[in-house]
Each structure stands twice: as structure tokens, then as C-alpha cells.
Design a protein around this motif. Structure first.
Motif, PDB file in Angstrom:
ATOM      1  N   LYS A  40      12.121  -5.558  12.840  1.00 50.86           N
ATOM      2  CA  LYS A  40      13.510  -6.020  13.797  1.00 50.86           C
ATOM      3  C   LYS A  40      14.661  -5.401  12.935  1.00 50.86           C
ATOM      4  O   LYS A  40      14.452  -4.917  11.651  1.00 50.86           O
ATOM      5  CB  LYS A  40      13.528  -7.567  13.495  1.00 50.86           C
ATOM      6  N   PHE A  41      15.772  -5.381  13.511  1.00 53.86           N
ATOM      7  CA  PHE A  41      16.782  -4.663  13.107  1.00 53.86           C
ATOM      8  C   PHE A  41      18.129  -5.687  13.319  1.00 53.86           C
ATOM      9  O   PHE A  41      18.432  -6.114  14.419  1.00 53.86           O
ATOM     10  CB  PHE A  41      17.257  -3.438  13.879  1.00 53.86           C
ATOM     11  N   ASP A  42      18.899  -5.609  12.297  1.00 56.78           N
ATOM     12  CA  ASP A  42      20.051  -6.607  12.373  1.00 56.78           C
ATOM     13  C   ASP A  42      21.477  -5.894  12.399  1.00 56.78           C
ATOM     14  O   ASP A  42      21.758  -5.405  11.433  1.00 56.78           O
ATOM     15  CB  ASP A  42      20.046  -7.726  11.239  1.00 56.78           C
ATOM     16  N   LEU A  43      21.808  -5.547  13.613  1.00 51.03           N
ATOM     17  CA  LEU A  43      23.043  -4.790  14.023  1.00 51.03           C
ATOM     18  C   LEU A  43      24.172  -5.464  13.786  1.00 51.03           C
ATOM     19  O   LEU A  43      25.476  -4.873  13.741  1.00 51.03           O
ATOM     20  CB  LEU A  43      23.044  -4.027  15.049  1.00 51.03           C
ATOM     21  N   SER A  44      24.094  -6.729  13.491  1.00 51.53           N
ATOM     22  CA  SER A  44      25.233  -7.615  13.474  1.00 51.53           C
ATOM     23  C   SER A  44      25.718  -7.583  11.971  1.00 51.53           C
ATOM     24  O   SER A  44      27.118  -8.210  11.791  1.00 51.53           O
ATOM     25  CB  SER A  44      25.071  -9.038  13.561  1.00 51.53           C
ATOM     26  N   ILE A  45      25.335  -7.100  10.921  1.00 50.85           N
ATOM     27  CA  ILE A  45      25.549  -7.151   9.481  1.00 50.85           C
ATOM     28  C   ILE A  45      26.902  -6.626   9.231  1.00 50.85           C
ATOM     29  O   ILE A  45      27.816  -7.286   8.434  1.00 50.85           O
ATOM     30  CB  ILE A  45      24.316  -6.333   8.399  1.00 50.85           C
ATOM     31  N   GLY A  46      27.318  -5.575   9.716  1.00 50.07           N
ATOM     32  CA  GLY A  46      28.773  -5.034   9.686  1.00 50.07           C
ATOM     33  C   GLY A  46      29.839  -5.872   9.937  1.00 50.07           C
ATOM     34  O   GLY A  46      31.104  -6.248   9.453  1.00 50.07           O
ATOM     35  N   TYR A  47      29.631  -6.467  11.267  1.00 52.39           N
ATOM     36  CA  TYR A  47      30.536  -7.670  12.022  1.00 52.39           C
ATOM     37  C   TYR A  47      30.439  -8.677  11.038  1.00 52.39           C
ATOM     38  O   TYR A  47      31.631  -9.280  10.748  1.00 52.39           O
ATOM     39  CB  TYR A  47      30.261  -7.559  13.383  1.00 52.39           C
ATOM     40  N   GLY A  48      29.438  -9.320  10.595  1.00 53.48           N
ATOM     41  CA  GLY A  48      29.332 -10.386   9.626  1.00 53.48           C
ATOM     42  C   GLY A  48      30.009 -10.304   8.318  1.00 53.48           C
ATOM     43  O   GLY A  48      30.650 -11.157   8.088  1.00 53.48           O
ATOM     44  N   LEU A  49      29.811  -8.934   7.555  1.00 53.63           N
ATOM     45  CA  LEU A  49      30.500  -8.644   6.570  1.00 53.63           C
ATOM     46  C   LEU A  49      31.992  -8.862   6.685  1.00 53.63           C
ATOM     47  O   LEU A  49      32.877  -9.479   5.927  1.00 53.63           O
ATOM     48  CB  LEU A  49      30.401  -7.306   6.121  1.00 53.63           C
ATOM     49  N   GLY A  50      32.546  -8.203   7.966  1.00 53.76           N
ATOM     50  CA  GLY A  50      33.882  -8.424   8.288  1.00 53.76           C
ATOM     51  C   GLY A  50      34.366  -9.766   8.296  1.00 53.76           C
ATOM     52  O   GLY A  50      35.492 -10.314   8.027  1.00 53.76           O
ATOM     53  N   LEU A  51      33.488 -10.722   9.231  1.00 49.87           N
ATOM     54  CA  LEU A  51      34.221 -12.149   9.381  1.00 49.87           C
ATOM     55  C   LEU A  51      33.949 -12.701   8.045  1.00 49.87           C
ATOM     56  O   LEU A  51      35.004 -13.528   7.867  1.00 49.87           O
ATOM     57  CB  LEU A  51      33.120 -12.875  10.339  1.00 49.87           C
ATOM     58  N   ALA A  52      32.920 -12.758   7.148  1.00 53.56           N
ATOM     59  CA  ALA A  52      32.839 -13.218   5.862  1.00 53.56           C
ATOM     60  C   ALA A  52      33.976 -12.928   4.907  1.00 53.56           C
ATOM     61  O   ALA A  52      34.389 -13.693   4.260  1.00 53.56           O
ATOM     62  CB  ALA A  52      31.444 -13.042   5.074  1.00 53.56           C
ATOM     63  N   HIS A  53      34.294 -11.822   5.136  1.00 58.30           N
ATOM     64  CA  HIS A  53      35.384 -11.144   4.270  1.00 58.30           C
ATOM     65  C   HIS A  53      36.550 -12.017   4.287  1.00 58.30           C
ATOM     66  O   HIS A  53      37.498 -12.457   3.644  1.00 58.30           O
ATOM     67  CB  HIS A  53      35.477  -9.666   4.488  1.00 58.30           C
ATOM     68  N   VAL A  54      37.263 -12.042   5.779  1.00 54.13           N
ATOM     69  CA  VAL A  54      38.411 -12.642   6.244  1.00 54.13           C
ATOM     70  C   VAL A  54      38.345 -14.060   6.270  1.00 54.13           C
ATOM     71  O   VAL A  54      39.276 -14.583   5.967  1.00 54.13           O
ATOM     72  CB  VAL A  54      38.820 -12.111   7.719  1.00 54.13           C
ATOM     73  N   MET A  55      37.096 -14.789   6.214  1.00 51.60           N
ATOM     74  CA  MET A  55      37.224 -16.165   6.162  1.00 51.60           C
ATOM     75  C   MET A  55      37.342 -16.476   4.876  1.00 51.60           C
ATOM     76  O   MET A  55      37.849 -17.707   4.697  1.00 51.60           O
ATOM     77  CB  MET A  55      35.515 -16.580   6.557  1.00 51.60           C
ATOM     78  N   THR A  56      36.887 -15.730   3.912  1.00 50.21           N
ATOM     79  CA  THR A  56      37.080 -15.882   2.305  1.00 50.21           C
ATOM     80  C   THR A  56      38.451 -16.103   2.167  1.00 50.21           C
ATOM     81  O   THR A  56      39.078 -16.857   1.449  1.00 50.21           O
ATOM     82  CB  THR A  56      36.105 -15.052   1.515  1.00 50.21           C
ATOM     83  N   MET A  57      39.206 -14.994   2.593  1.00 48.88           N
ATOM     84  CA  MET A  57      40.508 -14.800   2.501  1.00 48.88           C
ATOM     85  C   MET A  57      41.229 -16.009   2.967  1.00 48.88           C
ATOM     86  O   MET A  57      42.263 -16.415   2.663  1.00 48.88           O
ATOM     87  CB  MET A  57      41.062 -13.475   2.787  1.00 48.88           C
ATOM     88  N   GLN A  58      41.020 -16.195   4.234  1.00 47.64           N
ATOM     89  CA  GLN A  58      41.587 -17.257   4.967  1.00 47.64           C
ATOM     90  C   GLN A  58      41.571 -18.761   4.456  1.00 47.64           C
ATOM     91  O   GLN A  58      42.421 -19.346   4.058  1.00 47.64           O
ATOM     92  CB  GLN A  58      41.073 -17.468   6.429  1.00 47.64           C
ATOM     93  N   LEU A  59      40.396 -18.979   3.851  1.00 48.24           N
ATOM     94  CA  LEU A  59      40.179 -20.160   3.200  1.00 48.24           C
ATOM     95  C   LEU A  59      40.650 -20.257   1.853  1.00 48.24           C
ATOM     96  O   LEU A  59      41.481 -21.395   1.515  1.00 48.24           O
ATOM     97  CB  LEU A  59      38.752 -20.611   2.925  1.00 48.24           C
ATOM     98  N   ILE A  60      40.892 -19.140   1.225  1.00 45.40           N
ATOM     99  CA  ILE A  60      41.493 -19.330  -0.162  1.00 45.40           C
ATOM    100  C   ILE A  60      42.965 -19.110  -0.119  1.00 45.40           C
ATOM    101  O   ILE A  60      43.790 -19.816  -0.889  1.00 45.40           O
ATOM    102  CB  ILE A  60      40.925 -18.381  -1.062  1.00 45.40           C
ATOM    103  N   ALA A  61      43.377 -17.867   0.539  1.00 47.01           N
ATOM    104  CA  ALA A  61      44.863 -17.630   0.274  1.00 47.01           C
ATOM    105  C   ALA A  61      45.740 -18.377   1.233  1.00 47.01           C
ATOM    106  O   ALA A  61      46.912 -18.566   0.998  1.00 47.01           O
ATOM    107  CB  ALA A  61      44.975 -16.132   0.742  1.00 47.01           C
ATOM    108  N   VAL A  62      45.155 -18.555   2.347  1.00 45.86           N
ATOM    109  CA  VAL A  62      45.959 -19.384   3.615  1.00 45.86           C
ATOM    110  C   VAL A  62      45.964 -21.055   3.447  1.00 45.86           C
ATOM    111  O   VAL A  62      46.714 -21.961   3.495  1.00 45.86           O
ATOM    112  CB  VAL A  62      45.658 -18.944   5.111  1.00 45.86           C
ATOM    113  N   ASP A  63      44.534 -21.464   3.426  1.00 48.48           N
ATOM    114  CA  ASP A  63      44.444 -22.913   3.607  1.00 48.48           C
ATOM    115  C   ASP A  63      44.131 -23.608   2.262  1.00 48.48           C
ATOM    116  O   ASP A  63      44.229 -24.698   2.079  1.00 48.48           O
ATOM    117  CB  ASP A  63      42.929 -23.057   4.248  1.00 48.48           C
TER     118      ASP A  63
END
Length: 347
Positions: A73-96
Motif C-alpha cells: 500500500k502507499f500513503d500519499l498523505s504523509i507530506g500533508y500530514g507532516l504539514g498539519l502536525a507541524h503547524v498544530m504543534t506551533m499553534q498549541l505551543i506558541a498561540v494557545d
């Protein structure tokens, strides 16, 4: 009484060694060539440390992409998932203003949940993994844009907690600590795939899902496990990317998608030719890191990097297909007594 396995001829043994360790030899050769071409900069400890630091996240993502590939199987969502995880980390720590350990834990668990969702869509909705993960990836990209409103997340004057940024910036034994994350993950995946029943089940599902079902392997469950493992690693990589970049960039994840699949597919031609494996993926990532660092220091134009990645991907797919066909032909020519019985795999 079963006949014993036929001894390999010298030619077959040489072919096996080249197939298994050819990429490792190529990595050493590339390092030697660039060291001779750039003796003042390339073989230095500073350059090696920079390469290890810069390529840690692509390496983690390649190892994550490898797990579903084991099951074909192939998971083509990993790049998009990396972007979401990256900004969610920044949102939770830096903003919230969440405590950074809690924010990292939530993001990593969220990555695993996304992986489970991918597996459920692929296995229960019976949608091809290419199409399914491309669709979920687009949804993740939309969520990233919604969270950031298309803008970067920049920490306030106080910055990010030093303990959080040290996840990426610290050193151990004189080398960047992210390199040790990669080695640790490679060791864990090697153990799971090569020494535990879980890995044997995943390999059987990837090579012959119908046979796996006939011997009682719950294929749906284990494919979902594979996608969950991939999502978990993507979450970890997203946390480390936030610690590295210290800003939230909503489009950064897409840059890592192609190198991840290049490493995973090229890695299936080494150590265990014809099947995806952790050590082969690590060696493939090392080759990519050496090649990109070398051509960058030689002053190559900006377009050489995507050219290198694209050409290497085509070569990797071709080599992986050839290795798989060669392995299949070898199995067909083996005497019955030397073939691995399916019951041994599931025992």
C-alpha cells in the motif's frame, strides 16, 4: 525427508552480495568522490553534522512511508500530514500556550489517528491506497490552511520553550541528536519487521494477501496497523520539524513527500532486495543525503535538487520492480523443500 537447499554457485553468491549491499557500496563511493572533489569542506565534521541534522526529518518520513509499502500500500498523505502536525504543534505551543510535552503528545497521537483513518478507508471502503490517501491528504491540507488562514505562525517575543527546541538542536556524542532518533527508529522497525510475528504478517500480506487470508491472518487489521504506524511517525516528524523551524509554515510538508518515497522505494533494493525494509531505507536516505549535500556544495542551480529527486525516484521504482521480479523468479526455481511454508510464517 526434505532435500536440503542447493548450494549457491559463486556467481549467484556474488549477485546476492551486489544486490544486498550494492547501495551501501554506492554510498561509500559517493562520499569518496565528493570528498576528493571538495576536500576542504565535504569530509569535515561540521559538514557531516549539518547533513545529519538536515536529513533527519526526510529519513523519519521515509521510514514512515516504508511501513504501508511492506503491505503493498502507499500513503500519499504523509507530506500533508507532516504539514498539519507541524503547524498544530506551533499553534498549541506558541498561540494557545499549551505545555509543550502535552502539545507534542496530542500531535503524535493525532498522527496515529489519521493513519488509522487512512487504513479504514483503504480496507473497508475498498478504495485504492493511492486515491484514498491522496483524498485524505487533501483534507489534511485544507485543515492546515484553515488553522493558519494561509499565513505563518510566528511565536511571540518570548519565543518557544528552550526544552522544546532542544528536541532538535541538542547534540549527543558530538553529533546532532536527530540522527540518533533516526537510528533508534530504524532499530525499532527492524525488530518489528524482521524478528516479530507482526512483521512476518505484514510481509505475507504484501506479497500475497489472498494466501494471508487463507491461513488466518486478519489482513484488514494489520493493514490498519501499518497505516497507524506510518501516521504515528509522521506526527513525530511534525513535532521535530516545528522544533527545527520554530515557525509554522502551512506549505512546508509537501517538500518532503517526494524524498520520502524515493528513500522508501530505493531502500527496497538493498539488504533485503525485493521488499521494503528499515535498514535498506536508512542506506537509501544516506545516499540521497550525500548526493544532495555534494551537488549543493558544488554550486548546482536550484532546479538540480528536484531533478535529482525525480530521476532517483524513477530509478528507485525501476530497481525495486526488478528486485521483486528477480526474487520471484528465484523462488520459483527453488526446490520445494527450500521454500518457506506459509504455516511457518503464521506460527
Amino acid at each position: 525427508m526434505r532435500p536440503g537447499p542447493r548450494p549457491r554457485s559463486p556467481g549467484r553468491r556474488l549477485g546476492h552480495l551486489i544486490g544486498a549491499y550494492g547501495l551501501l557500496a554506492l554510498a561509500a563511493l559517493l562520499f569518496l568522490v565528493f570528498s576528493l572533489a571538495l576536500p576542504d569542506t565535504f569530509p569535515t565534521l561540521d559538514n557531516i553534522s549539518a547533513v545529519l541534522s538536515n536529513q533527519a526529518i526526510p529519513a523519519l518520513l521515509a521510514l514512515g512511508a516504508m511501513i504501508p509499502i511492506v503491505t503493498a500500500k502507499f500513503d500519499l498523505s504523509i507530506g500533508y500530514g507532516l504539514g498539519l502536525a507541524h503547524v498544530m504543534t506551533m499553534q498549541l505551543i506558541a498561540v494557545d500556550a499549551w505545555p509543550w510535552p502535552l502539545a507534542c503528545l496530542v500531535v503524535v497521537v493525532g498522527g496515529a489517528v489519521v493513519g488509522v483513518f487512512n487504513g479504514v478507508v483503504v480496507e473497508f471502503a475498498k478504495i485504492d491506497s493511492f486515491i484514498a490517501t491522496l483524498g485524505t491528504g487533501s483534507i489534511l491540507y485544507a485543515l492546515t490552511g484553515w488553522i493558519t488562514n494561509g499565513a505563518r505562525i510566528v511565536p511571540g517575543p518570548q519565543g518557544l520553550p528552550p526544552a522544546f527546541t532542544d528536541l532538535y538542536d541538542s547534540r549527543f556524542l558530538g553529533l546532532p541528536v536527530p540522527a540518533f532518533y533516526v537510528l533508534a527508529l530504524t532499530a525499532v522497525l527492524w525488530l518489528f519487521l524482521e524478528r516479530l510475528p507482526l512483521g512476518r504478517y505484514l510481509y505475507v500480506i504484501g506479497s500475497n494477501p489472498r494466501a494471508a487470508a487463507l491461513v488466518g491472518i486478519p489482513t484488514r487489521r494489520y493493514v490498519i496497523y501499518a497505516f497507524a504506524g506510518s501516521g504515528l511517525i509522521v506526527g513525530i516528524a511534525g513535532v521535530l520539524l516545528a522544533a527545527q523551524q520554530r515557525i509554522g509554515n502551512p506549505s512546508v510538508g509537501l517538500d518532503y513527500l517526494l524524498p520520502a518515497f524515493v528513500g522508501a522505494l530505493l531502500g527496497s533494493t538493498a539488504i533485503k532486495p525485493g521488499r521494503a525494509n528499515a535498514l535498506g531505507t536508512l542506506i537509501a536516505v544516506v545516499i540521497l543525503a550525500i548526493g544532495l549535500a555534494g551537488i549543493g556544495q558544488l554550486g548546482a542551480q536550484f532546479w538540480v535538487t528536484p531533478l535529482f529527486n525525480g530521476a532517483t525516484l524513477l530509478i528507485a521504482v525501476g530497481m525495486a520492480g526488478y528486485a521483486a521480479r528477480r526474487q520471484l523468479r528465484r523462488r520459483r526455481t527453488e526446490p520445494p523443500g527450500t521454500r518457506r511454508d506459509m504455516t511457518e510464517v503464521t506460527s
